[in-house]
Design a protein around this motif. Sequence first.
Motif, short mmCIF file in Angstrom:
data_model
loop_
_atom_site.label_atom_id
_atom_site.label_comp_id
_atom_site.label_asym_id
_atom_site.label_seq_id
_atom_site.Cartn_x
_atom_site.Cartn_y
_atom_site.Cartn_z
N ALA B 143 -33.80 6.45 20.83
CA ALA B 143 -34.21 6.16 22.21
C ALA B 143 -35.40 5.20 22.23
O ALA B 143 -35.45 4.28 23.06
N ILE B 144 -36.36 5.41 21.32
CA ILE B 144 -37.49 4.46 21.24
C ILE B 144 -36.96 3.09 20.81
O ILE B 144 -37.37 2.05 21.33
N GLY B 145 -35.99 3.08 19.89
CA GLY B 145 -35.37 1.82 19.46
C GLY B 145 -34.77 1.06 20.63
O GLY B 145 -34.93 -0.16 20.74
N HIS B 146 -34.10 1.76 21.52
CA HIS B 146 -33.45 1.08 22.66
C HIS B 146 -34.47 0.45 23.59
O HIS B 146 -34.26 -0.61 24.15
N VAL B 186 -31.20 0.54 29.79
CA VAL B 186 -32.66 0.66 29.67
C VAL B 186 -33.34 -0.42 30.52
O VAL B 186 -34.32 -0.15 31.23
N ARG B 187 -32.80 -1.64 30.48
CA ARG B 187 -33.38 -2.75 31.26
C ARG B 187 -33.34 -2.42 32.75
O ARG B 187 -34.27 -2.71 33.49
N GLU B 188 -32.23 -1.80 33.18
CA GLU B 188 -32.03 -1.48 34.59
C GLU B 188 -32.97 -0.36 35.05
O GLU B 188 -33.62 -0.47 36.09
N LEU B 189 -33.05 0.72 34.24
CA LEU B 189 -33.79 1.93 34.64
C LEU B 189 -35.28 1.86 34.29
O LEU B 189 -36.10 2.51 34.94
N GLY B 190 -35.64 1.13 33.23
CA GLY B 190 -37.03 1.10 32.77
C GLY B 190 -37.37 2.24 31.81
O GLY B 190 -38.52 2.42 31.44
N TYR B 191 -36.36 3.01 31.41
CA TYR B 191 -36.56 4.05 30.39
C TYR B 191 -35.23 4.28 29.69
O TYR B 191 -34.19 3.81 30.17
N SER B 192 -35.24 5.00 28.55
CA SER B 192 -33.99 5.23 27.82
C SER B 192 -33.68 6.71 27.70
O SER B 192 -34.58 7.54 27.65
N VAL B 193 -32.39 7.02 27.68
CA VAL B 193 -31.90 8.38 27.43
C VAL B 193 -30.80 8.25 26.38
O VAL B 193 -29.83 7.52 26.58
N ALA B 194 -30.96 8.93 25.23
CA ALA B 194 -29.96 8.86 24.16
C ALA B 194 -29.50 10.29 23.88
O ALA B 194 -30.18 11.04 23.18
N HIS B 199 -28.42 13.82 16.82
CA HIS B 199 -27.97 15.19 16.57
C HIS B 199 -27.36 15.71 17.87
O HIS B 199 -27.93 15.46 18.94
N PRO B 200 -26.22 16.43 17.80
CA PRO B 200 -25.57 16.86 19.04
C PRO B 200 -26.48 17.68 19.96
O PRO B 200 -26.34 17.62 21.19
N ALA B 201 -27.44 18.42 19.37
CA ALA B 201 -28.28 19.30 20.19
C ALA B 201 -29.47 18.60 20.82
O ALA B 201 -30.20 19.20 21.61
N ALA B 202 -29.72 17.33 20.47
CA ALA B 202 -30.98 16.67 20.86
C ALA B 202 -30.76 15.45 21.75
O ALA B 202 -29.83 14.67 21.55
N ARG B 203 -31.63 15.32 22.74
CA ARG B 203 -31.65 14.13 23.60
C ARG B 203 -32.96 13.39 23.38
O ARG B 203 -34.04 13.96 23.54
N GLY B 204 -32.87 12.11 23.01
CA GLY B 204 -34.06 11.27 22.93
C GLY B 204 -34.32 10.62 24.27
O GLY B 204 -33.37 10.26 24.99
N MET B 205 -35.58 10.50 24.65
CA MET B 205 -35.95 9.79 25.87
C MET B 205 -37.16 8.94 25.52
O MET B 205 -37.98 9.36 24.69
N GLY B 221 -41.86 8.36 23.22
CA GLY B 221 -40.62 9.10 23.42
C GLY B 221 -40.77 10.60 23.33
O GLY B 221 -41.80 11.12 22.87
N MET B 222 -39.73 11.28 23.79
CA MET B 222 -39.64 12.72 23.63
C MET B 222 -38.28 13.05 23.05
O MET B 222 -37.32 12.30 23.25
N VAL B 223 -38.19 14.19 22.35
CA VAL B 223 -36.90 14.74 21.98
C VAL B 223 -36.81 16.11 22.64
O VAL B 223 -37.69 16.96 22.45
N VAL B 224 -35.78 16.29 23.47
CA VAL B 224 -35.60 17.53 24.24
C VAL B 224 -34.15 18.00 24.01
O VAL B 224 -33.34 17.25 23.47
N PRO B 225 -33.82 19.23 24.40
CA PRO B 225 -32.42 19.67 24.21
C PRO B 225 -31.46 18.80 25.02
O PRO B 225 -31.78 18.38 26.14
N SER B 226 -30.29 18.53 24.47
CA SER B 226 -29.29 17.73 25.19
C SER B 226 -28.50 18.62 26.14
O SER B 226 -28.66 19.84 26.15
#
Lengths: 287, 287
Positions: B143-146, B186-194, B199-205, B221-226
């Motif tokens: 998500a930070i990469g994006h 990401v360009r449209e929203l100004g943030y990313s969500v991956a 990992h299937p259990a994790a969401r990057g933001m 960024g944050m990593v939270v449950p997906s």
Amino acid sequence: MPTQRDGTPVSVLARQLRILDTFDAGTVFLSLSEIAERSGLPMTTTHRLVAELVEERMLERLPDRSYQLGLRLWELAARTPRAMGLREIAAPMVQFVQGQVRQHTQLGVEGGYDVVYLDRASAPNAVVNATIVGGRISLGASAIGHVLLSDKPRAFLAKIVEAGIRRYTDKTPQTLDELVDVVDRVRELGYSVADGFIHPAARGMAAPIYGPDGRVLAGLGMVVPSGEPVNMRIVELLRSAARRVSQQMRAAYIDPDHPHALPGAKFRVLINSSKSSMEYFEGNEGG
Amino acid sequence: MPTQRDGTPVSVLARQLRILDTFDAGTVFLSLSEIAERSGLPMTTTHRLVAELVEERMLERLPDRSYQLGLRLWELAARTPRAMGLREIAAPMVQFVQGQVRQHTQLGVEGGYDVVYLDRASAPNAVVNATIVGGRISLGASAIGHVLLSDKPRAFLAKIVEAGIRRYTDKTPQTLDELVDVVDRVRELGYSVADGFIHPAARGMAAPIYGPDGRVLAGLGMVVPSGEPVNMRIVELLRSAARRVSQQMRAAYIDPDHPHALPGAKFRVLINSSKSSMEYFEGNEGG
């Protein structure tokens, strides 16, 4: 360091490091000719060594043709257990203590005869403070230094005095008797107070962080205004924060017989992550 | 890197770095024979190079005769503007965001085709996370990469895809079309969500941190449950924290004409200290 007759270091590594050492906290961008001038190496040698350092990403060339130290140094440093593991573990406590007192909070370890400062948090209106992250101050002059000296023998204190302690103010300890007095008081109280040793307006205070072997590993310190009576609330805050870091350092170390012990095995791969991340890494070794 | 026929690097620096690179986050202590084995260098060469590295404090020898990376690497790294300045400035925000959400908070910059992670704060019960401080993950997977890719041209995205993005899960972007879709969002929203990319259990933001030149400098960024709907409170927290770091990065830079500008002069000596400490250093130049 062995040198040639003109003072040029003999080993290639030493010459490369002389190039890297031309950069300091006050000089983060340098041109090729500035690097040559500061290193004292001939321009042709400088040119060749800089090119090698850029090739290996130890230096980075900027669009304006100046150079800065490279991100690879940081990647290597991130794996230095003495600095980074401790710094990671202590970071929340450094921020917490600073938030409570709103002066400077800092973390330091021993590097030769100096304290090397690993972290610092400050407020814009805090008192004067001579610390730079990554910088050094003599063990004999600094409150964190006195905590680090508190489990050293007298012979080591004598070496510090012999090497010379920079005289920042009239109060900076200069003789062995003066330093022994200061360090004995730390042993007695369990914390240090250095009033005006580095700047007349500033008081250093520090508490010991212990490693899993029970030795003093680091010092957690504050810089506050000098002159007022010592605030025992700050002393207790520092001591309890330092104790908490010591506990976490101990928790990060695991038994060498543990199935997840590393080869050589003194602490966990991830020292401050979550349980499920640790399991993920343990299941993906070499991945 | 130029090598001899047997794969040994030609330059002394490259060979020294091969020794340092045998240490990684999972292997912080190594014996001489382990270093030789992992580096693929002959034992006699390893012995000589290790001795030079110890002499220069790039390696440290421990009482049990094993070696660890030396504190000098950390001292050099502390002067790397791209990593340490940013990390210092962002540290309070990393801790603050983590304290609010109690998952993983992390800071990353671009290093080649990867994100290099500079900081991470975690809670013991946080979701699974593949990040190591000082470690790397492909720009295309993270998500930070994006966020970092959001101000890069399509040609750069194509190079990332060509270099190959590690397939952590079925959702990890693999083709140029997939990656362009992700980065356009990401360009449209100004943030990313991956969601489940690593990992299937994790969401990057992640949200962008801008440098003084207006370019994306880093991602917070944050990593939270997906799985759950995206929590807009977390999005706003991340974006406002990233904006605050951007402002502070801008404030740390000064005009090259300023009397306290450094030679080459892009930012202040002390980027997060107090005013009186800055005056102290400015009055003690070269001291």
